[in-house]
Design a protein around this motif. Sequence first.
Motif, PDB file in Angstrom:
ATOM      1  N   ALA A 190     134.304  71.847  38.270  1.00 15.06           N
ATOM      2  CA  ALA A 190     134.814  72.213  39.584  1.00 15.06           C
ATOM      3  C   ALA A 190     135.518  71.038  40.250  1.00 15.06           C
ATOM      4  N   GLY A 191     134.990  69.843  40.051  1.00 14.33           N
ATOM      5  CA  GLY A 191     135.633  68.652  40.603  1.00 14.33           C
ATOM      6  C   GLY A 191     136.997  68.409  39.996  1.00 14.33           C
ATOM      7  N   LEU A 193     138.917  70.716  38.663  1.00  5.82           N
ATOM      8  CA  LEU A 193     139.795  71.775  39.159  1.00  5.82           C
ATOM      9  C   LEU A 193     140.301  71.458  40.552  1.00  5.82           C
ATOM     10  N   ARG A 194     139.416  70.944  41.404  1.00  8.19           N
ATOM     11  CA  ARG A 194     139.824  70.595  42.761  1.00  8.19           C
ATOM     12  C   ARG A 194     140.889  69.510  42.754  1.00  8.19           C
ATOM     13  N   GLU A 195     140.721  68.519  41.895  1.00 12.10           N
ATOM     14  CA  GLU A 195     141.694  67.426  41.828  1.00 12.10           C
ATOM     15  C   GLU A 195     143.064  67.945  41.389  1.00 12.10           C
ATOM     16  N   THR A 196     143.082  68.834  40.396  1.00  8.40           N
ATOM     17  CA  THR A 196     144.343  69.425  39.942  1.00  8.40           C
ATOM     18  C   THR A 196     144.993  70.257  41.042  1.00  8.40           C
ATOM     19  N   LEU A 197     144.192  71.080  41.696  1.00 10.67           N
ATOM     20  CA  LEU A 197     144.700  71.940  42.758  1.00 10.67           C
ATOM     21  C   LEU A 197     145.227  71.118  43.924  1.00 10.67           C
ATOM     22  N   SER A 198     144.524  70.048  44.254  1.00 10.85           N
ATOM     23  CA  SER A 198     144.963  69.176  45.340  1.00 10.85           C
ATOM     24  C   SER A 198     146.338  68.581  45.035  1.00 10.85           C
ATOM     25  N   THR A 208     151.329  77.681  49.242  1.00 11.07           N
ATOM     26  CA  THR A 208     150.064  78.074  49.853  1.00 11.07           C
ATOM     27  C   THR A 208     150.012  79.553  50.157  1.00 11.07           C
TER      28      THR A 208
END
Length: 210
Positions: A190-191, A193-198, A208
Motif C-alpha cells: 500500500a505504501g 502504491l501511494r508513492e506511485t499515485l502521488s 483527478t
Amino acid sequence: MNADGREATPAGWQRAALGEICDIQAGGPALRRSERVPDGVPLVRPADLRNQRISAESGMPHVAPERADRLQKHRLAADDILVTRTGTVGRAALVTAHEQEWLYNTHLLRLRPHDRSQASYLVAYLARRATGHWLESRAVGTTGMRSITVRTLSELPVMLPPLDQQRDIGAALAAVDEKIRAHEEIVRAAGALRETLSGLLMSGRLPTRP
C-alpha cells in the motif's frame, strides 16, 4: 516467580540451559563490499531477520560459490535458528528449507537443536520479551555496539514443556507470526502504491477527475 526471582516451573515441565539442548556456533564470514557478487550463495545478516523468519527484501549480499565451498561449517540447514549477536541482541529466526545451504555472517550465532522438532518452540521462546531482557542484561560493550557470546547464549535458561506441547505452542505462535508478516506485506504494498499515485497526481500525468 520463585523466591529467587525465577519463573516457577509448571508440573511436567523441565528447565534446561540452551547449550544443553542445542549446538551453538559463532558467526561466519564478514564480507567486504568489494567481495560481493551478483549471483552466488546468500549471506544472512541481522537486518535480514524479521518476525522470526529470514527475509531477503533488504538486498542480501552473495558470496562467490568457490569461497562458499570453503565455509561448509557455516552453511545453514533447515530448522537451524539464527540469533543476533551484536546490536539488538537476541533477535531470532528459524531457517526453513528455502534457506538451506545459505551462509550467515559474523554478527549472528547459529543454534542447531539436538532434537529438530523443538526448533519452532525454541524460536518462539527466544522471541519472548523476557528472554530479550535476559540477554540484553548480559550483553557487553558500549551503547550501540553491545554483543553476546556463545557462552552467554548457552547459559540461557529455557522452560521446556513435554514435546507434544512444545510442538503445539511453536505451531500456534508461528501462525501468529505468519499473520504479522502478511499484514506487513500489505502495508508495504500500500505504501508503494501511494508513492506511485502521488507521483502521477502531482505531475499532472493522472487527472483527478474524468
